[in-house]
Design a protein around this motif. Structure first.
Motif, PDB file in Angstrom:
ATOM      1  N   VAL A   1      53.953  44.948  33.897  1.00  0.00           N
ATOM      2  CA  VAL A   1      52.913  44.102  33.425  1.00  0.00           C
ATOM      3  C   VAL A   1      52.247  44.487  31.975  1.00  0.00           C
ATOM      4  O   VAL A   1      52.095  45.732  31.745  1.00  0.00           O
ATOM      5  N   TYR A   2      52.267  43.533  31.004  1.00  0.00           N
ATOM      6  CA  TYR A   2      51.989  43.680  29.740  1.00  0.00           C
ATOM      7  C   TYR A   2      51.608  42.245  28.857  1.00  0.00           C
ATOM      8  O   TYR A   2      52.083  41.323  29.689  1.00  0.00           O
ATOM      9  N   GLY A   3      50.977  42.223  27.915  1.00  0.00           N
ATOM     10  CA  GLY A   3      50.520  41.228  27.224  1.00  0.00           C
ATOM     11  C   GLY A   3      51.790  40.384  26.696  1.00  0.00           C
ATOM     12  O   GLY A   3      52.771  41.040  26.458  1.00  0.00           O
TER      13      GLY A   3
ATOM     14  N   THR B   1      50.689  48.056  30.534  1.00  0.00           N
ATOM     15  CA  THR B   1      49.806  48.371  29.363  1.00  0.00           C
ATOM     16  C   THR B   1      48.431  48.417  29.609  1.00  0.00           C
ATOM     17  O   THR B   1      48.065  47.550  30.690  1.00  0.00           O
ATOM     18  N   PRO B   2      47.424  48.999  29.208  1.00  0.00           N
ATOM     19  CA  PRO B   2      46.073  49.094  29.594  1.00  0.00           C
ATOM     20  C   PRO B   2      45.432  47.760  29.575  1.00  0.00           C
ATOM     21  O   PRO B   2      44.993  47.428  30.644  1.00  0.00           O
ATOM     22  N   GLY B   3      45.481  47.111  28.544  1.00  0.00           N
ATOM     23  CA  GLY B   3      44.720  45.882  28.458  1.00  0.00           C
ATOM     24  C   GLY B   3      45.116  44.904  29.499  1.00  0.00           C
ATOM     25  O   GLY B   3      44.312  44.283  30.415  1.00  0.00           O
ATOM     26  N   ARG B   4      46.431  44.801  29.633  1.00  0.00           N
ATOM     27  CA  ARG B   4      47.108  43.685  30.648  1.00  0.00           C
ATOM     28  C   ARG B   4      46.567  44.250  32.070  1.00  0.00           C
ATOM     29  O   ARG B   4      46.245  43.397  32.929  1.00  0.00           O
ATOM     30  N   LEU B   5      46.707  45.634  32.217  1.00  0.00           N
ATOM     31  CA  LEU B   5      46.448  45.961  33.838  1.00  0.00           C
ATOM     32  C   LEU B   5      44.773  45.755  34.111  1.00  0.00           C
ATOM     33  O   LEU B   5      44.612  45.411  35.167  1.00  0.00           O
ATOM     34  N   ILE B   6      44.022  46.171  33.119  1.00  0.00           N
ATOM     35  CA  ILE B   6      42.667  45.453  33.475  1.00  0.00           C
ATOM     36  C   ILE B   6      42.248  43.859  33.535  1.00  0.00           C
ATOM     37  O   ILE B   6      41.624  43.930  34.400  1.00  0.00           O
ATOM     38  N   GLU B   7      43.162  43.292  32.945  1.00  0.00           N
ATOM     39  CA  GLU B   7      43.050  41.836  33.256  1.00  0.00           C
ATOM     40  C   GLU B   7      43.438  41.579  34.820  1.00  0.00           C
ATOM     41  O   GLU B   7      42.754  40.866  35.317  1.00  0.00           O
ATOM     42  N   HIS B   8      44.621  41.956  35.071  1.00  0.00           N
ATOM     43  CA  HIS B   8      44.935  41.875  36.543  1.00  0.00           C
ATOM     44  C   HIS B   8      43.808  42.613  37.535  1.00  0.00           C
ATOM     45  O   HIS B   8      43.731  41.890  38.513  1.00  0.00           O
ATOM     46  N   ILE B   9      43.386  43.674  37.210  1.00  0.00           N
ATOM     47  CA  ILE B   9      42.238  44.405  38.199  1.00  0.00           C
ATOM     48  C   ILE B   9      41.196  43.291  38.201  1.00  0.00           C
ATOM     49  O   ILE B   9      40.703  42.944  39.216  1.00  0.00           O
ATOM     50  N   GLU B  10      40.878  42.903  37.095  1.00  0.00           N
ATOM     51  CA  GLU B  10      39.363  42.054  37.009  1.00  0.00           C
ATOM     52  C   GLU B  10      39.841  40.559  37.556  1.00  0.00           C
ATOM     53  O   GLU B  10      38.848  40.118  38.280  1.00  0.00           O
ATOM     54  N   LEU B  11      40.963  40.180  37.665  1.00  0.00           N
ATOM     55  CA  LEU B  11      41.208  38.888  38.411  1.00  0.00           C
ATOM     56  C   LEU B  11      41.346  39.156  39.861  1.00  0.00           C
ATOM     57  O   LEU B  11      41.854  38.153  40.660  1.00  0.00           O
TER      58      LEU B  11
END
Length: 170
Positions: free
Chosen positions: A52-54, A75-85
């Motif tokens: 998973v990545y932007g 990538t860290p950014g996309r991982l955080i998006e998936h966690i938050e969702l």
């Protein structure tokens, strides 16, 4: 390879939206390369690998994460998006790898790394890989790792043996 072997030695069913091993890398190109290599190594065994990545559609990544995955490369950014969702839960994480950690720090991912770490339950085996070392890198290692072991291939800040210095007078 050692992570793959350990996952195979202790097989477990991954739960919905969970992963057993998480590898973080700073760029989508590196995430894609790592995920492809792991997929090649595991093509004849029963392990799933997801990247998973932007820059890629969230919906297709959500579908891949829905049933869980043994190895997640992100990538860290996309991982955080998936966690938050709510697409991913790190509760059952067994292995956490920071690849190119020096580059992640250089690219400003320190707050993302801390956010990810705060969402991890338990104590996964954590590994941090870096081509270079710095004071910031050492501080991160002290914060993230328990009983760390440091492996140094060359003396810090040394010049590679293949590099020759020449001074030409003007």
């Amino acid at each position: 390879m050692p992570i793959i072997q350990q996952l195979l030695d202790a097989p477990q069913q991954v739960g919905r939206a969970t992963t057993r091993a998480l590898i973080l890398a700073p760029t989508r190109e590196l995430v894609d390369q790592i995920a492809n290599n792991i997929a090649d190594y595991t093509k004849y065994v029963d392990l799933t690998v997801t990247a998973v990545y932007g820059g890629a559609k969230m919906s297709s990544q959500e579908r891949k994460l829905e049933n869980g995955t043994d190895v997640l490369v992100a990538t860290p950014g996309r991982l955080i998006e998936h966690i938050e969702l709510g697409n991913l839960n790190l509760a059952n994480l067994e292995f956490l790898v920071f690849d190119e950690a020096d580059r992640m720090l250089d690219m400003g991912f320190i707050s993302a790394i801390r956010t990810i770490m705060s969402g991890i339950a338990g104590h996964p085996q954590t590994m941090l890989f870096s081509a270079t070392s710095s004071a910031q890198m050492n501080a991160l290692a002290q914060d993230l790792l328990r009983k760390p072991k440091r492996v140094i291939v060359n003396e810090e800040n040394s010049t590679a043996a293949t590099v020759f210095h020449v001074c030409l007078p003007c």
